[in-house]
Motif scaffolding. Structure first.
Motif, PDB file in Angstrom:
ATOM      1  N   ARG A   1      29.322 -30.090  52.467  1.00  0.00           N
ATOM      2  CA  ARG A   1      29.210 -30.168  53.947  1.00  0.00           C
ATOM      3  C   ARG A   1      30.509 -29.277  54.524  1.00  0.00           C
ATOM      4  N   VAL A   2      31.399 -28.892  53.978  1.00  0.00           N
ATOM      5  CA  VAL A   2      32.566 -28.089  54.461  1.00  0.00           C
ATOM      6  C   VAL A   2      32.800 -26.898  53.531  1.00  0.00           C
ATOM      7  N   ILE A   3      32.540 -25.559  53.949  1.00  0.00           N
ATOM      8  CA  ILE A   3      32.777 -24.333  53.100  1.00  0.00           C
ATOM      9  C   ILE A   3      33.781 -23.750  53.647  1.00  0.00           C
ATOM     10  N   LEU A   4      34.872 -23.472  52.757  1.00  0.00           N
ATOM     11  CA  LEU A   4      36.109 -22.753  53.233  1.00  0.00           C
ATOM     12  C   LEU A   4      36.273 -21.367  52.383  1.00  0.00           C
ATOM     13  N   ASP A   5      36.204 -20.324  52.827  1.00  0.00           N
ATOM     14  CA  ASP A   5      36.160 -18.821  52.479  1.00  0.00           C
ATOM     15  C   ASP A   5      37.081 -18.126  53.268  1.00  0.00           C
ATOM     16  N   PRO A   6      38.008 -17.307  52.231  1.00  0.00           N
ATOM     17  CA  PRO A   6      39.070 -16.511  52.992  1.00  0.00           C
ATOM     18  C   PRO A   6      38.421 -15.469  53.775  1.00  0.00           C
ATOM     19  N   GLU A   7      37.236 -14.854  53.374  1.00  0.00           N
ATOM     20  CA  GLU A   7      36.342 -13.904  54.170  1.00  0.00           C
ATOM     21  C   GLU A   7      35.594 -14.421  55.413  1.00  0.00           C
ATOM     22  N   ILE A   8      34.911 -15.716  55.068  1.00  0.00           N
ATOM     23  CA  ILE A   8      34.197 -16.144  56.289  1.00  0.00           C
ATOM     24  C   ILE A   8      34.825 -17.262  57.125  1.00  0.00           C
ATOM     25  N   GLY A   9      35.869 -17.896  56.728  1.00  0.00           N
ATOM     26  CA  GLY A   9      36.405 -18.896  57.710  1.00  0.00           C
ATOM     27  C   GLY A   9      35.737 -20.244  57.110  1.00  0.00           C
ATOM     28  N   MET A  10      35.570 -21.181  58.134  1.00  0.00           N
ATOM     29  CA  MET A  10      34.685 -22.342  57.873  1.00  0.00           C
ATOM     30  C   MET A  10      33.488 -22.320  58.151  1.00  0.00           C
ATOM     31  N   VAL A  11      32.920 -22.922  57.396  1.00  0.00           N
ATOM     32  CA  VAL A  11      31.197 -23.184  57.665  1.00  0.00           C
ATOM     33  C   VAL A  11      31.106 -24.643  57.308  1.00  0.00           C
ATOM     34  N   THR A  12      30.334 -25.231  58.413  1.00  0.00           N
ATOM     35  CA  THR A  12      30.087 -26.677  58.157  1.00  0.00           C
ATOM     36  C   THR A  12      28.507 -26.890  58.306  1.00  0.00           C
ATOM     37  N   ALA A  13      27.996 -27.942  57.483  1.00  0.00           N
ATOM     38  CA  ALA A  13      26.725 -28.047  57.291  1.00  0.00           C
ATOM     39  C   ALA A  13      26.302 -29.492  57.709  1.00  0.00           C
ATOM     40  N   GLY A  14      24.985 -29.605  58.073  1.00  0.00           N
ATOM     41  CA  GLY A  14      24.483 -30.763  58.367  1.00  0.00           C
ATOM     42  C   GLY A  14      22.999 -30.608  58.611  1.00  0.00           C
ATOM     43  N   SER A  15      22.409 -31.916  58.688  1.00  0.00           N
ATOM     44  CA  SER A  15      20.895 -31.716  58.888  1.00  0.00           C
ATOM     45  C   SER A  15      20.360 -31.478  60.219  1.00  0.00           C
ATOM     46  N   SER A  16      21.276 -31.291  61.143  1.00  0.00           N
ATOM     47  CA  SER A  16      21.066 -30.767  62.521  1.00  0.00           C
ATOM     48  C   SER A  16      22.406 -30.396  62.897  1.00  0.00           C
ATOM     49  N   ALA A  17      22.256 -29.552  64.193  1.00  0.00           N
ATOM     50  CA  ALA A  17      23.545 -28.811  64.662  1.00  0.00           C
ATOM     51  C   ALA A  17      24.529 -29.913  65.072  1.00  0.00           C
ATOM     52  N   HIS A  18      24.007 -31.163  65.709  1.00  0.00           N
ATOM     53  CA  HIS A  18      24.782 -31.930  65.860  1.00  0.00           C
ATOM     54  C   HIS A  18      25.751 -32.427  64.550  1.00  0.00           C
ATOM     55  N   GLU A  19      24.856 -32.673  63.558  1.00  0.00           N
ATOM     56  CA  GLU A  19      25.834 -33.211  62.317  1.00  0.00           C
ATOM     57  C   GLU A  19      26.793 -32.053  61.914  1.00  0.00           C
ATOM     58  N   ALA A  20      26.529 -30.946  61.837  1.00  0.00           N
ATOM     59  CA  ALA A  20      27.377 -29.736  61.530  1.00  0.00           C
ATOM     60  C   ALA A  20      28.493 -29.760  62.435  1.00  0.00           C
TER      61      ALA A  20
END
Ligand code: ZN
Length: 647
Positions: free
Chosen positions: A324-343
């Motif tokens: 649900r949380v992805i941290l990558d030195p090139e991308i930054g932070m990406v959050t995931a959810g089953s809707s935009a609200h959840e993300a």
């Protein structure tokens, strides 16, 4: 419930003050209560605990969001030796004096036990920074003084209430000003909600002042992130959705806090040390993915599930192993959810998590969260899972992302509205600035752009992918009708402007969209808004009719070329849709005169004698996007009330 005691209104007021600060509570976290006498319908006086409903937002709480529970009954329950979560929730519901009240907080028994009339509870960042440091108990005692009761970590519910009762019985804390729950949060109390609130503010002031001196927030200037392509972001969303077994919305964040955090050399070790407070786990999962190897994350998550699940009373099914949380030195932070609200919820939680991890790790001897087996227990905590399940069954299109052109008015706007209602995250593009505020909420992104401007369209796609992770659905609706001019008088400019907007821009948009649509895990879906004029052109609209015919041919070729990528391309041909900006009332009146009928008859000039609205077209468009037409591509569907020349 009628004749509520005045103390409930006071509790509402101070709960909102606590709820309005995201550094104290986030998304349904925290709770509050007040004990008061209430006269029931038979005139009997009852001692009642008014406690916050489970999952209600503190910031907007109302008196009706409190569950009134019979206090005497709660004390009887506290005498039991054990009570599992399901039993406890049933008993709490049975203790309610109002059948319309919300489900009471899972921390109700703790509130019932505390020998004070008013109680306020938060998961304040400053408190969890202290409690989640090595030697946290000692630090809390040093910083907040002996008037604060410290309770070791116990999972919220019956066991925590019993633990607090045990601590209290060992040593009656008559003079206590508050209570710190290790790796969880702060509880304050008093004779009134105002008193409880003031204690909260005072203890937080002490904690923050101490932290400012001993563990200041990170201030390093963050380095800029190297660029990342839209395709790479869409790849990431494809991988996450594949592992989740359903499409998820991915939201990218590149602010200072994120950039500083992802540059830490110890990020992998630090982020596996556990969340700040137990109720974050169902949103964030026990740990983020560092890097982009989604499959490796899923494998280790599944192994972790297998190792720890036998410890539960009942064997549960794994929800999904996607991060649900992805941290990558090139991308930054990406959050995931089953809707935009959840993300967005996940992002809010992790934004508060990062500085706490850093401050405890860098200045307080190290950060220590909950051990993994406790995390598992929390993630599959039946009470919390019930909270998520109540959100309802997701629609067939939940978690998908759509791009709609011409979204500020008419058919485009109706399509955007219909897709939003299906749980789709929608990016709407339009020339009109109105597009930015057409709809509210995290699932809507309105982008002002001219479809004929290649750079502006690329920027709109970039914004869409940064906000939602990719594109599954494209609705091509932007178009103009142009002036009614016979061919003999048609100027080059008129001809060119209609074709440039209605055809050229779409060819370019489809070219740009292809890499994104082909990365959709559900198979890309394109619906192009054509026109009845394709099959049955009318005099005076040569440019419009020719442009829609070319657009139709373009779409049919796309259906041929993209079928191998699993992308469906279909067309609808509406006619006589008058609630759009293409046709002004004057134009409609002029056309009616040309046909020698009144306006009302002109509006229903079709075989079914029916009016066709934007919403009618949108309904058909949604059907072409969901699985209704899962086996159809290259189709052209008239939505015109029936036309002799088309039939
Ligand atoms: Zn709590």
């Amino acid at each position: 419930m009628t004749n509520l005691p005045a103390a409930v209104d006071e509790c509402v007021q101070y709960s909102r003050l606590i709820g309005s600060d995201p550094a104290l509570v986030l998304h349904g976290g925290g709770n509050s209560s007040v004990k008061a006498r209430w006269r029931d319908i038979t005139g009997r006086e009852v001692d009642v605990l008014f406690v916050k409903g489970s999952g209600c937002e503190m910031s907007t709480i109302r008196a009706a969001d409190f569950a009134p529970l019979a206090l005497g009954r709660l004390h009887e329950l506290l005498d039991l030796e054990s009570l599992n979560d399901t039993q406890m929730m049933r008993e709490l519901a049975a203790a309610s004096l109002d059948p319309d009240a919300p489900r009471p907080s899972v921390e109700s028994l703790l509130h019932a036990f505390l020998p004070f009339d008013a109680v306020q509870h938060s998961h304040a960042d400053a408190i969890v920074t202290l409690t989640n440091a090595v030697d946290g108990e000692r630090i809390v005692e040093d910083v907040l003084g002996t008037g604060v009761v410290v309770v070791p970590y116990v999972m919220p519910g019956f066991d925590l209430a019993r633990e607090v009762r045990r601590v209290w019985k060992e040593q009656p804390h008559v003079e206590a000003r508050g209570m710190v729950l290790m790796k969880h949060g702060l509880v304050t109390f008093g004779a009134t909600s105002r008193e409880a609130y003031e204690q909260h503010v005072e203890l937080l002031r002490l904690a923050e002042a101490w932290l400012q001196e001993h563990a200041p927030p990170p201030e390093r200037e963050p380095a800029p992130l190297p660029g990342v392509s839209l395709d790479e972001l869409a790849d990431l969303r494809r991988d996450v959705s594949r592992v989740a077994g359903r499409p998820l919305v991915l939201q990218r964040h590149t602010d200072d806090v994120v950039r500083r955090f992802v540059a830490r050399p110890d990020i992998s070790a630090l982020t596996t040390k556990g969340p700040l407070t137990p109720d974050h786990v169902i949103r964030t999962k026990p740990a983020p993915l560092v890097g982009r190897d989604v499959d490796a994350f899923a494998d280790s998550y599944s192994a972790y599930f297998d190792e720890h699940s036998p410890r539960l009373d009942t064997r549960l099914e794994m929800l999904d192993p996607a991060p649900r949380v992805i941290l990558d030195p090139e991308i930054g932070m990406v959050t995931a959810g089953s809707s935009a609200h959840e993300a967005q919820v996940v992002a809010d939680i992790y934004h508060h998590t990062m500085p706490v991890l850093e401050r405890a790790e860098d200045h307080l001897g190290g950060y220590v969260g909950l051990p993994p087996e406790r995390l598992f227990e929390v993630e599959y905590w039946e009470l919390e899972q019930a909270k998520l399940r109540r959100a309802g069954d997701p629609s067939a299109l939940a978690g998908t992302v759509a791009l709609v052109t011409g979204a500020a008015s008419g058919i485009g706007r109706a399509c955007a509205e219909a897709l939003l209602a299906c749980g789709v995250a929608v990016a709407g593009v339009d020339l009109s600035a109105e597009v930015e505020t057409c709809f509210a909420g995290p699932a809507w992104k309105g982008v002002v752009a001219d479809v004929t401007d290649a750079e502006a369209i690329h920027a709109a796609l970039t914004e869409t992918v940064e906000s939602f992770g990719g594109v599954d659905i494209a609705i091509v609706s932007a178009g103009i009708f142009g002036p009614s001019t016979p061919i003999a008088k048609l100027t080059d400019d008129e001809w060119r402007s209609v074709l440039s907007i209605n055809v050229d821009s779409v060819a370019r948009l489809l070219r740009e969209l292809h890499p994104l649509l082909s990365r959709s895990t559900i198979g890309g879906r394109v619906v192009v808004i054509g026109s009845r004029n394709v099959a049955a052109p009318g005099p005076g609209v040569a440019a419009y009719s020719a442009s829609k015919a070319a657009l139709t041919q373009l779409s049919r070729v796309a259906a041929l070329e993209w079928a191998g990528d699993g992308i469906r391309v279909n067309l609808v041909h509406p006619d006589g849709v008058f609630d759009t900006r293409l046709r002004t009332p004057e134009m409609i009146a002029a056309r009616a005169r040309e046909y020698g009928v009144d306006v009302e008859t002109y509006r229903r000039r079709n075989l079914l004698r029916t009016e066709v609205t934007s919403a009618d077209v949108a309904r058909a468009v949604v059907a072409l996007c969901d699985d209704t037409f899962a086996r159809t591509t290259g189709a052209q569907i008239p939505i015109d009330g029936g036309n002799e020349r088309v039939v």
